[in-house]
Design a protein around this motif. Structure first.
Motif, PDB file in Angstrom:
ATOM      1  N   ARG A 269       0.841  -1.208   0.000  1.00 13.13           N
ATOM      2  CA  ARG A 269       0.000   0.000   0.000  1.00 13.13           C
ATOM      3  C   ARG A 269       0.875   1.257   0.000  1.00 13.13           C
ATOM      4  NH1 ARG A 269      -5.182  -0.294   3.875  1.00 13.13           N
ATOM      5  NH2 ARG A 269      -5.844   1.351   2.434  1.00 13.13           N
ATOM      6  N   ALA A 270       2.005   1.163   0.691  1.00 15.15           N
ATOM      7  CA  ALA A 270       2.948   2.281   0.648  1.00 15.15           C
ATOM      8  C   ALA A 270       3.407   2.514  -0.789  1.00 15.15           C
ATOM      9  CB  ALA A 270       4.150   1.995   1.544  1.00 15.15           C
ATOM     10  N   MET A 271       3.765   1.416  -1.455  1.00 10.22           N
ATOM     11  CA  MET A 271       4.193   1.500  -2.848  1.00 10.22           C
ATOM     12  C   MET A 271       3.099   2.116  -3.718  1.00 10.22           C
ATOM     13  SD  MET A 271       6.414   0.710  -5.318  1.00 10.22           S
ATOM     14  CE  MET A 271       7.575  -0.433  -4.585  1.00 10.22           C
ATOM     15  N   TYR A 272       1.865   1.727  -3.506  1.00 10.18           N
ATOM     16  CA  TYR A 272       0.746   2.236  -4.297  1.00 10.18           C
ATOM     17  C   TYR A 272       0.655   3.765  -4.209  1.00 10.18           C
ATOM     18  CZ  TYR A 272      -4.116   3.273  -5.541  1.00 10.18           C
ATOM     19  OH  TYR A 272      -5.249   3.811  -6.101  1.00 10.18           O
ATOM     20  N   TRP A 273       0.701   4.272  -2.969  1.00  9.41           N
ATOM     21  CA  TRP A 273       0.542   5.717  -2.797  1.00  9.41           C
ATOM     22  C   TRP A 273       1.795   6.476  -3.215  1.00  9.41           C
ATOM     23  CZ3 TRP A 273      -4.028   7.412  -2.931  1.00  9.41           C
ATOM     24  CH2 TRP A 273      -5.079   6.713  -2.345  1.00  9.41           C
ATOM     25  N   TYR A 274       2.968   5.898  -2.953  1.00  8.20           N
ATOM     26  CA  TYR A 274       4.202   6.546  -3.410  1.00  8.20           C
ATOM     27  C   TYR A 274       4.193   6.707  -4.934  1.00  8.20           C
ATOM     28  CZ  TYR A 274       6.654   5.931   1.103  1.00  8.20           C
ATOM     29  OH  TYR A 274       7.060   5.984   2.421  1.00  8.20           O
ATOM     30  N   ARG A 275       3.780   5.633  -5.616  1.00  8.30           N
ATOM     31  CA  ARG A 275       3.792   5.676  -7.075  1.00  8.30           C
ATOM     32  C   ARG A 275       2.834   6.743  -7.597  1.00  8.30           C
ATOM     33  NH1 ARG A 275       3.078   0.623  -8.008  1.00  8.30           N
ATOM     34  NH2 ARG A 275       5.216   0.021  -8.489  1.00  8.30           N
ATOM     35  N   LYS A 276       1.661   6.848  -6.959  1.00  9.14           N
ATOM     36  CA  LYS A 276       0.693   7.871  -7.357  1.00  9.14           C
ATOM     37  C   LYS A 276       1.320   9.275  -7.279  1.00  9.14           C
ATOM     38  CE  LYS A 276      -3.628   5.960  -7.677  1.00  9.14           C
ATOM     39  NZ  LYS A 276      -4.635   6.246  -8.725  1.00  9.14           N
ATOM     40  N   ALA A 277       1.968   9.532  -6.142  1.00 10.36           N
ATOM     41  CA  ALA A 277       2.562  10.859  -5.936  1.00 10.36           C
ATOM     42  C   ALA A 277       3.794  11.065  -6.811  1.00 10.36           C
ATOM     43  CB  ALA A 277       2.927  11.049  -4.468  1.00 10.36           C
ATOM     44  N   ALA A 285       8.124  11.389  -2.657  1.00 11.99           N
ATOM     45  CA  ALA A 285       7.583  10.087  -3.046  1.00 11.99           C
ATOM     46  C   ALA A 285       8.560   9.353  -3.952  1.00 11.99           C
ATOM     47  CB  ALA A 285       6.242  10.265  -3.753  1.00 11.99           C
ATOM     48  N   GLN A 286       9.211  10.083  -4.845  1.00 12.44           N
ATOM     49  CA  GLN A 286      10.143   9.460  -5.777  1.00 12.44           C
ATOM     50  C   GLN A 286      11.327   8.819  -5.054  1.00 12.44           C
ATOM     51  OE1 GLN A 286      10.858  12.904  -8.217  1.00 12.44           O
ATOM     52  NE2 GLN A 286       9.231  12.387  -9.670  1.00 12.44           N
ATOM     53  N   GLN A 301      13.028  -6.647  -5.873  1.00 16.25           N
ATOM     54  CA  GLN A 301      14.192  -5.756  -5.860  1.00 16.25           C
ATOM     55  C   GLN A 301      14.581  -5.416  -7.302  1.00 16.25           C
ATOM     56  OE1 GLN A 301      17.572  -6.019  -6.779  1.00 16.25           O
ATOM     57  NE2 GLN A 301      18.160  -4.103  -5.800  1.00 16.25           N
ATOM     58  N   ASP A 302      14.797  -4.131  -7.568  1.00 18.67           N
ATOM     59  CA  ASP A 302      15.056  -3.688  -8.939  1.00 18.67           C
ATOM     60  C   ASP A 302      15.922  -2.426  -8.897  1.00 18.67           C
ATOM     61  OD1 ASP A 302      14.943  -2.615 -11.536  1.00 18.67           O
ATOM     62  OD2 ASP A 302      13.004  -3.536 -11.912  1.00 18.67           O
ATOM     63  N   SER A 303      17.216  -2.608  -9.088  1.00 18.12           N
ATOM     64  CA  SER A 303      18.143  -1.478  -8.985  1.00 18.12           C
ATOM     65  C   SER A 303      17.917  -0.450 -10.086  1.00 18.12           C
ATOM     66  CB  SER A 303      19.594  -1.971  -9.034  1.00 18.12           C
ATOM     67  OG  SER A 303      19.871  -2.783  -7.920  1.00 18.12           O
ATOM     68  N   LYS A 304      17.516  -0.914 -11.270  1.00 20.68           N
ATOM     69  CA  LYS A 304      17.285   0.032 -12.360  1.00 20.68           C
ATOM     70  C   LYS A 304      16.127   0.975 -12.023  1.00 20.68           C
ATOM     71  CE  LYS A 304      19.135  -2.657 -16.231  1.00 20.68           C
ATOM     72  NZ  LYS A 304      18.830  -3.310 -17.547  1.00 20.68           N
ATOM     73  N   HIS A 305      15.040   0.415 -11.469  1.00 20.63           N
ATOM     74  CA  HIS A 305      13.925   1.264 -11.070  1.00 20.63           C
ATOM     75  C   HIS A 305      14.323   2.188  -9.913  1.00 20.63           C
ATOM     76  CE1 HIS A 305      11.263  -1.133 -13.609  1.00 20.63           C
ATOM     77  NE2 HIS A 305      10.335  -0.218 -13.398  1.00 20.63           N
ATOM     78  N   ALA A 306      15.125   1.669  -9.000  1.00 20.94           N
ATOM     79  CA  ALA A 306      15.603   2.501  -7.895  1.00 20.94           C
ATOM     80  C   ALA A 306      16.403   3.683  -8.439  1.00 20.94           C
ATOM     81  CB  ALA A 306      16.461   1.681  -6.941  1.00 20.94           C
ATOM     82  N   HIS A 307      17.318   3.386  -9.355  1.00 21.39           N
ATOM     83  CA  HIS A 307      18.141   4.435  -9.963  1.00 21.39           C
ATOM     84  C   HIS A 307      17.269   5.453 -10.692  1.00 21.39           C
ATOM     85  CE1 HIS A 307      20.939   6.258 -12.912  1.00 21.39           C
ATOM     86  NE2 HIS A 307      21.845   6.067 -11.968  1.00 21.39           N
ATOM     87  N   TYR A 308      16.248   4.954 -11.407  1.00 26.58           N
ATOM     88  CA  TYR A 308      15.356   5.833 -12.156  1.00 26.58           C
ATOM     89  C   TYR A 308      14.656   6.829 -11.236  1.00 26.58           C
ATOM     90  CZ  TYR A 308      11.195   7.316 -14.745  1.00 26.58           C
ATOM     91  OH  TYR A 308      10.202   8.062 -15.327  1.00 26.58           O
ATOM     92  N   TRP A 309      14.069   6.326 -10.133  1.00 23.92           N
ATOM     93  CA  TRP A 309      13.311   7.217  -9.248  1.00 23.92           C
ATOM     94  C   TRP A 309      14.222   8.111  -8.422  1.00 23.92           C
ATOM     95  CZ3 TRP A 309       8.763   8.389 -10.551  1.00 23.92           C
ATOM     96  CH2 TRP A 309       7.918   7.456 -11.166  1.00 23.92           C
ATOM     97  N   TYR A 310      15.398   7.585  -8.026  1.00 26.96           N
ATOM     98  CA  TYR A 310      16.364   8.447  -7.345  1.00 26.96           C
ATOM     99  C   TYR A 310      16.755   9.621  -8.239  1.00 26.96           C
ATOM    100  CZ  TYR A 310      17.307   5.008  -3.599  1.00 26.96           C
ATOM    101  OH  TYR A 310      17.215   4.155  -2.516  1.00 26.96           O
ATOM    102  N   ASN A 318      16.407  16.929  -4.391  1.00 22.16           N
ATOM    103  CA  ASN A 318      16.199  16.156  -3.167  1.00 22.16           C
ATOM    104  C   ASN A 318      17.529  15.599  -2.673  1.00 22.16           C
ATOM    105  OD1 ASN A 318      15.651  13.417  -1.714  1.00 22.16           O
ATOM    106  ND2 ASN A 318      13.730  14.525  -1.570  1.00 22.16           N
ATOM    107  N   VAL A 319      17.929  15.984  -1.473  1.00 26.15           N
ATOM    108  CA  VAL A 319      19.265  15.672  -0.980  1.00 26.15           C
ATOM    109  C   VAL A 319      19.437  14.185  -0.689  1.00 26.15           C
ATOM    110  CG1 VAL A 319      18.720  16.177   1.453  1.00 26.15           C
ATOM    111  CG2 VAL A 319      21.061  16.460   0.621  1.00 26.15           C
ATOM    112  N   GLU A 320      18.397  13.522  -0.180  1.00 24.77           N
ATOM    113  CA  GLU A 320      18.510  12.091   0.106  1.00 24.77           C
ATOM    114  C   GLU A 320      18.677  11.293  -1.184  1.00 24.77           C
ATOM    115  OE1 GLU A 320      18.936  10.568   2.914  1.00 24.77           O
ATOM    116  OE2 GLU A 320      18.787  12.439   4.041  1.00 24.77           O
ATOM    117  N   ALA A 321      17.951  11.683  -2.215  1.00 24.82           N
ATOM    118  CA  ALA A 321      18.081  10.999  -3.505  1.00 24.82           C
ATOM    119  C   ALA A 321      19.477  11.216  -4.083  1.00 24.82           C
ATOM    120  CB  ALA A 321      17.018  11.509  -4.467  1.00 24.82           C
ATOM    121  N   GLN A 322      20.005  12.424  -3.947  1.00 30.05           N
ATOM    122  CA  GLN A 322      21.350  12.700  -4.440  1.00 30.05           C
ATOM    123  C   GLN A 322      22.380  11.833  -3.734  1.00 30.05           C
ATOM    124  OE1 GLN A 322      21.409  16.912  -3.661  1.00 30.05           O
ATOM    125  NE2 GLN A 322      20.516  17.438  -5.649  1.00 30.05           N
TER     126      GLN A 322
END
Length: 422
Positions: A269-277, A285-286, A301-310, A318-322
């Protein structure tokens, strides 16, 4: 020479001459040489130039360079207004609104104000909303008038008048006005901060389905700021707002399910709402979505998707993403190691004051990872990181000092003293 070509040349010459004459006429008017300006505007106006027609109307209205003549003023304003000149349209509105020189006619005034306002004339927008707000007691008009006073849009900013018009509209049930009143009392901008009033107006607007009011109401119950903390009410109002597409409500709902805060922990459910935002561009959210993909929480687990959203979040600052991107690039976790990219993203985060990014940046400069080895830079970044409590940074400084000259140490300390976060 063909006749058509001659016509084109003459037309171009006529336009050029008109443009030059118009500029000269405007220059003479601006400098106060009204008689000369009138003699130049007159033939242009008769040829159908809307700007010249507007100026000629203005001059007849004010008796500048010509005898004052309201009939002539209205005639030339109308000629210009019918060609779309918003200043002429607005001035016609004023004349009919005031009844100065003509019988007062609110409907005609409203007509011309509306024509000008629709083309973006700020003065006309103000008078349009003012008429509707005062004479028709239209709550939408009262709200927009309050908004104009609040923002100084087409009128001098006036918080007291903004508050007055918002209140009139809010008392008639206008949800936008109710929300803005709640916001004003919530932050105490232009009025004394008043939590009860903020809660009152947010609730009024929220019950009418105002998404932003619902989010702010959820935030108040979530944080317990100004009201007793009530996670269930927070979730209710977040959900109402999130369902209407409010990205801030969506990400806050995601966090509550992600952390198991007052609700059972539910990564899906967290993933659902994060993706919406995240799809709406919400950086928080990203980055949170990136973390779920990187850790495989609630999703494969998907590093490519992680890299994409970061990356999406990092590019918004966003400092945490950086920082997270820097770690992925530096360690080669889930992707080929790339020290240049690691250095770039660590630097972006470090310049915003991220202590761990500053520490890792120091390590890269000490080791010469993707950059020439530089003890001064290493010392500098570790000093900043250590000042925020990174104990390893202090130990690294002590070890690195032995490899540095006094001049290098002094240079690093000077950099540290002069540093300001971006």
């Amino acid at each position: 020479m063909p006749r058509l070509l001659i016509a084109v040349i003459l037309f171009a010459f006529s336009n050029a001459t008109t443009g030059t004459d118009l500029n000269a006429a405007i220059g003479n008017y601006t400098s106060g040489d009204f008689e000369q300006a009138a003699s130049e505007f007159s033939p242009l106006a008769q040829q159908g130039n809307p700007q010249a027609q507007y100026y000629l109307g203005l001059m007849y209205r004010n008796g500048e360079g010509v005898p004052r003549n309201d009939e002539q003023a209205i005639y030339w304003y109308a000629q210009s207004a019918q060609q779309g000149n918003t200043d002429a349209q607005f001035n016609l509105g004023l004349i009919h609104d005031s009844g100065d020189g003509v019988p007062r006619d609110s409907e005609r005034a409203l007509y011309w104000y509306t024509k000008a306002a629709r083309q973006g004339n700020d003065n006309a927008r103000f008078y349009l909303w003012y008429i509707k707000a005062t004479e028709q007691k239209d709550p939408d008009a009262q709200f927009y008038l309050g908004l104009m006073y609040r923002n100084g849009d087409g009128v001098a900013r006036d918080d007291k008048r903004a508050l007055s018009w918002y209140t009139k509209a809010a008392n008639q049930g206008n949800a936008n006005a109710q929300f803005h009143l709640g916001l004003i009392y919530d932050i105490g901008d232009g009025v004394a901060r008043d939590d009860e009033q903020a809660l009152h107006w947010y609730t009024k607007a929220a019950k009418q389905g105002h998404a932003k009011a619902q989010f702010y109401l959820g935030l108040m119950y979530h944080t317990g700021e100004s009201v007793p903390r009530d996670p269930m009410r927070a979730i209710y109002w977040y959900f109402e707002s999130a369902e209407k597409g409010n990205a801030n409500a969506q990400v806050n709902l995601g966090i509550m399910f992600d952390m198991g805060e007052s609700v059972p922990k539910d990564p899906e459910r967290a993933m659902y709402w994060y993706r919406k935002a995240a799809k709406q561009g919400n950086a928080k959210a990203q980055v949170n979505l990136g973390v779920l993909y990187e850790t495989g929480s609630g999703v494969a687990q998907d590093s490519k998707h992680a890299h994409y959203w970061y990356t999406k979040a990092a590019e918004q600052g966003n400092v945490e993403a950086q920082f997270n991107l820097g770690v992925m690039c530096h360690t080669g976790k889930g992707m080929p190691r790339n020290d240049e990219q690691a250095l770039y993203w660590y630097t972006q985060a470090a310049n915003q004051g991220h202590a761990k990014a500053q520490f890792n940046l120091g390590v890269m400069y000490r080791n010469g990872d993707g950059v020439p080895r530089d003890y001064v830079q290493a010392y500098f970044w570790w000093s900043l990181s250590g000042a925020q409590g990174e104990q390893d940074a202090t130990r690294n400084i002590e070890a690195t000092e032995k490899l540095m000259s006094r001049e290098q140490i002094a240079q690093a300390q000077r950099l540290t003293r002069n540093w300001q976060p971006l």
